[in-house]
Design a protein around this motif. Structure first.
Motif, PDB file in Angstrom:
ATOM      1  N   MET A 171      -5.142   2.936  -2.868  1.00 15.09           N
ATOM      2  CA  MET A 171      -4.507   3.730  -1.805  1.00 15.09           C
ATOM      3  C   MET A 171      -4.589   2.920  -0.511  1.00 15.09           C
ATOM      4  N   GLY A 172      -3.713   3.280   0.416  1.00 17.92           N
ATOM      5  CA  GLY A 172      -3.679   2.571   1.685  1.00 17.92           C
ATOM      6  C   GLY A 172      -3.728   3.551   2.838  1.00 17.92           C
ATOM      7  N   ARG A 173      -3.904   3.013   4.030  1.00 16.00           N
ATOM      8  CA  ARG A 173      -3.833   3.885   5.199  1.00 16.00           C
ATOM      9  C   ARG A 173      -3.072   3.216   6.345  1.00 16.00           C
ATOM     10  N   GLU A 202       8.037  -2.831  -2.495  1.00 16.16           N
ATOM     11  CA  GLU A 202       7.106  -2.221  -1.548  1.00 16.16           C
ATOM     12  C   GLU A 202       5.653  -2.582  -1.881  1.00 16.16           C
ATOM     13  N   LEU A 203       5.332  -2.599  -3.171  1.00 20.78           N
ATOM     14  CA  LEU A 203       3.962  -2.947  -3.576  1.00 20.78           C
ATOM     15  C   LEU A 203       3.615  -4.366  -3.137  1.00 20.78           C
ATOM     16  N   PHE A 204       4.599  -5.263  -3.291  1.00 18.31           N
ATOM     17  CA  PHE A 204       4.348  -6.655  -2.928  1.00 18.31           C
ATOM     18  C   PHE A 204       4.290  -6.817  -1.407  1.00 18.31           C
ATOM     19  N   GLU A 205       5.231  -6.176  -0.709  1.00 15.69           N
ATOM     20  CA  GLU A 205       5.265  -6.291   0.752  1.00 15.69           C
ATOM     21  C   GLU A 205       4.015  -5.716   1.413  1.00 15.69           C
ATOM     22  N   GLU A 206       3.643  -4.523   0.986  1.00 14.01           N
ATOM     23  CA  GLU A 206       2.585  -3.795   1.694  1.00 14.01           C
ATOM     24  C   GLU A 206       1.186  -4.166   1.226  1.00 14.01           C
ATOM     25  N   ALA A 207       1.054  -4.551  -0.058  1.00 17.25           N
ATOM     26  CA  ALA A 207      -0.296  -4.786  -0.574  1.00 17.25           C
ATOM     27  C   ALA A 207      -0.437  -6.095  -1.338  1.00 17.25           C
ATOM     28  N   GLY A 208       0.645  -6.885  -1.469  1.00 18.89           N
ATOM     29  CA  GLY A 208       0.566  -8.166  -2.160  1.00 18.89           C
ATOM     30  C   GLY A 208       0.379  -8.028  -3.662  1.00 18.89           C
ATOM     31  N   LEU A 209       0.742  -6.872  -4.207  1.00 13.00           N
ATOM     32  CA  LEU A 209       0.541  -6.629  -5.639  1.00 13.00           C
ATOM     33  C   LEU A 209       1.851  -6.769  -6.407  1.00 13.00           C
ATOM     34  N   GLU A 247       2.647  -2.228   8.215  1.00  8.46           N
ATOM     35  CA  GLU A 247       2.763  -0.831   7.797  1.00  8.46           C
ATOM     36  C   GLU A 247       1.396  -0.251   7.482  1.00  8.46           C
ATOM     37  N   LEU A 248       0.564  -1.053   6.834  1.00  8.04           N
ATOM     38  CA  LEU A 248      -0.762  -0.567   6.441  1.00  8.04           C
ATOM     39  C   LEU A 248      -1.845  -1.361   7.148  1.00  8.04           C
ATOM     40  N   GLU A 249      -2.887  -0.655   7.603  1.00  6.47           N
ATOM     41  CA  GLU A 249      -3.996  -1.380   8.225  1.00  6.47           C
ATOM     42  C   GLU A 249      -5.100  -1.657   7.213  1.00  6.47           C
ATOM     43  N   ALA A 250      -5.095  -0.923   6.105  1.00  6.58           N
ATOM     44  CA  ALA A 250      -6.117  -1.148   5.085  1.00  6.58           C
ATOM     45  C   ALA A 250      -5.627  -0.651   3.737  1.00  6.58           C
TER      46      ALA A 250
END
Ligand code: ZN
Length: 295
Positions: A171-173, A202-209, A247-250
């Motif tokens: 999860m992200g915040r 989106e998964l790759f952009e926001e979390a590198g997954l 978009e996400l800080e963590a």
């Protein structure tokens, strides 16, 4: 009865029916009152009061027929809002704040009215020629008074996904969220994308997954202002998760045990997504998250 929306005579008859009930929104906030089967209930106006508030029937939105009679929605401006408050025991409130306090069917009625009025509020002028639009089809269409172009209500699809890797989920915040709140990852679908591609991007952009497999779970209309949330469970490849910092800080991995603790409200630091949000549904649906069973 969507097929009757274009029948102005029939719609007029429904509006004049003594059993007609009218939802009223002011500044996109619905009028609600205490009681009913939920903690709150819609405070309907009767047809005659609604006519005083909104005399032009063309501005009314026809929502459909309930077992108790026709249901419409109108908007009240600041002055009309005061008239409504003087004649009603209800109060105007933010749908996002009170959604869970309403019976689900009433929340759905208000979601429809709010999404349509949000759309109407943004389509006062024709996007083809710039002249004024007028409502048609009992509020379900805007037609240009100059060039005749028809404009239909828009729904913006958003993919929202819970990434899974083995026995853990991510999860992200966002920085703007209440302290400690974590939720599913999400983003708007772009033109030319499938739902699965949007999820992978989106998964790759926001979390590198990297997504391996994407499965649809469920969807939710989200009238803030006019979205459709498409809920997905995404299996992702091994790899380090890293928040994009825009978009996400963590981002954070949660084991099943940790997810259960967060959902139960027992984690001292992490708050789960709101029960009204589909992110919460995805987290609860993650196989075994609620029951402790392995998938
Ligand atoms: Zn036009």
């Amino acid at each position: 009865v969507s097929e009757r929306r274009g029948d102005a005579v029939w719609i007029e008859g429904q509006a004049g029916d003594p059993s007609a009930r009218v939802v009223v929104l002011a500044s996109k906030q619905p009028l609600v009152e205490a009681g009913g089967r939920g903690d709150l209930t819609i405070a309907y106006l009767d047809g005659s009061l609604a006519r005083r508030i909104s005399p032009d029937l063309a501005a009314w939105l026809f929502l459909g027929l309930s077992p108790d009679g026709p249901v419409f929605a109108i908007e009240a401006d600041d002055e009309q809002r005061e008239v409504v408050l003087l004649t009603s025991s209800g109060a105007f409130d933010e749908l996002r704040a009170i959604g869970l306090r309403l019976p689900p069917a009433e929340a759905a009625i208000l979601a429809t009215a709010k999404a349509l009025f949000e759309w109407r509020g943004r389509t006062g002028f024709c996007s083809a020629c710039g002249q004024s639009n007028r409502p048609a089809d009992a509020g379900w269409k805007q037609v240009c008074t100059a060039c005749g172009t028809e404009h239909f209500p828009r729904t913006d699809p958003v993919v929202i996904m819970l990434p899974i890797q083995g026995d853990r989920c991510l999860m992200g915040r966002q920085a703007s969220w209440p302290a400690g709140m974590f939720s599913a990852l999400a983003g708007f679908l772009e033109p030319g994308e499938t739902v699965e591609e949007a999820c992978a991007r989106e998964l790759f952009e926001e979390a590198g997954l990297r997504a391996i497999r994407v499965a649809y779970h469920s969807s939710q209309p989200w009238p803030f202002p006019t979205n459709l949330m498409i809920g997905l469970i995404a299996e992702v490849a091994e790899g380090e998760a890293k928040a994009d910092q825009t978009e996400l800080e963590a981002v954070r991995w949660f084991t099943r045990e940790e997810a259960r603790t967060v959902l139960a409200g027992l984690d001292p630091e992490v708050r789960p997504p709101s029960p009204m949000a589909i992110a919460r549904t995805l987290l609860e649906a993650w196989p075994g998250a609620a029951t402790g069973q392995d998938s």
